[in-house]
Motif scaffolding. Structure first.
Motif, mmCIF file in Angstrom:
data_model
loop_
_atom_site.group_PDB
_atom_site.id
_atom_site.type_symbol
_atom_site.label_atom_id
_atom_site.label_comp_id
_atom_site.label_asym_id
_atom_site.label_seq_id
_atom_site.Cartn_x
_atom_site.Cartn_y
_atom_site.Cartn_z
ATOM 1 N N ARG A 1 22.400 43.761 -92.710
ATOM 2 C CA ARG A 1 23.650 43.362 -92.079
ATOM 3 C C ARG A 1 23.673 43.554 -90.561
ATOM 4 N N THR A 2 22.560 43.870 -89.943
ATOM 5 C CA THR A 2 22.492 43.931 -88.477
ATOM 6 C C THR A 2 21.217 43.243 -88.010
ATOM 7 N N HIS B 1 18.567 40.976 -85.895
ATOM 8 C CA HIS B 1 18.259 40.366 -84.619
ATOM 9 C C HIS B 1 16.897 39.723 -84.795
ATOM 10 N N ASN C 1 20.018 37.702 -80.556
ATOM 11 C CA ASN C 1 20.843 38.658 -81.275
ATOM 12 C C ASN C 1 22.202 38.014 -81.556
ATOM 13 N N LYS D 1 24.689 39.158 -83.369
ATOM 14 C CA LYS D 1 25.768 40.102 -83.634
ATOM 15 C C LYS D 1 26.566 40.487 -82.396
ATOM 16 N N SER E 1 26.617 35.763 -78.373
ATOM 17 C CA SER E 1 25.252 36.016 -78.830
ATOM 18 C C SER E 1 24.311 36.166 -77.638
#
Length: 160
Positions: free
Chosen positions: A14-15, A17, A41, A43, A47
């Motif tokens: 869930r994170t 990159h 990235n 998130k 972005s």
């Protein structure tokens, strides 16, 4: 050899990159690569995209095919057909300045009276009201069963 420009996933669950890489099309998604040419990235807001334009142009020139996701990223950076349309993140304020402002606010005198009035009188009134209601409720049920018993006895006497 068929060469692709694609994303290599990094990061935790869930994170994610990504690294933008040049790799043989037959290798695994996160396998061996020929060259890393950037990062992405999704998130952060907005972005974060960093691409080495010279290397991306070189690989596109020698026939490397970008995937759909990488093609969209390269369009944003301006490496494929057009102008760059990347949004820059807002500069972060200095932490020392934020800390000083918070200290000044903490030690400042109150601006005025309290914004809300104390309401202890209403709480006392609410506590007193249920007691009065309970007393009235106790008297009413005691009278009702007597009224019901009288007609029932009359019908039993008529039947006999």
């Amino acid at each position: 050899m068929a060469v692709k420009i694609r994303l290599k996933r990094m990061g935790k669950i869930r994170t994610p990159h990504y690294r933008i890489v040049v790799a043989d099309s037959r290798t695994k998604r996160d396998g061996r690569v020929i060259e890393e040419i950037g990062t992405y990235n999704p998130k952060t807001e907005p972005s974060t995209i960093k691409v080495q334009s010279e290397r991306a142009q070189y690989w596109l020139g020698v026939g490397a095919q970008p995937t759909e996701a990488v093609a969209a990223i390269l369009k944003l950076t301006g490496d494929i057909g057009g102008e760059a349309s990347l949004k820059e993140p807002a500069p972060k304020p200095d932490k020392a300045a934020l800390f000083d402002a918070a200290l000044k606010e903490l030690h400042a005198e109150p601006a005025g009276d309290a914004t809300t009035a104390k309401k202890p009188a209403k709480k006392a009134a609410k506590k007193a009201e249920p007691k009065a209601d309970e007393a009235a409720a106790d008297e009413t049920p005691a009278e009702e069963p007597k009224a019901e018993e009288t007609p029932a006895e009359d019908t039993k006497a008529d039947e006999a």
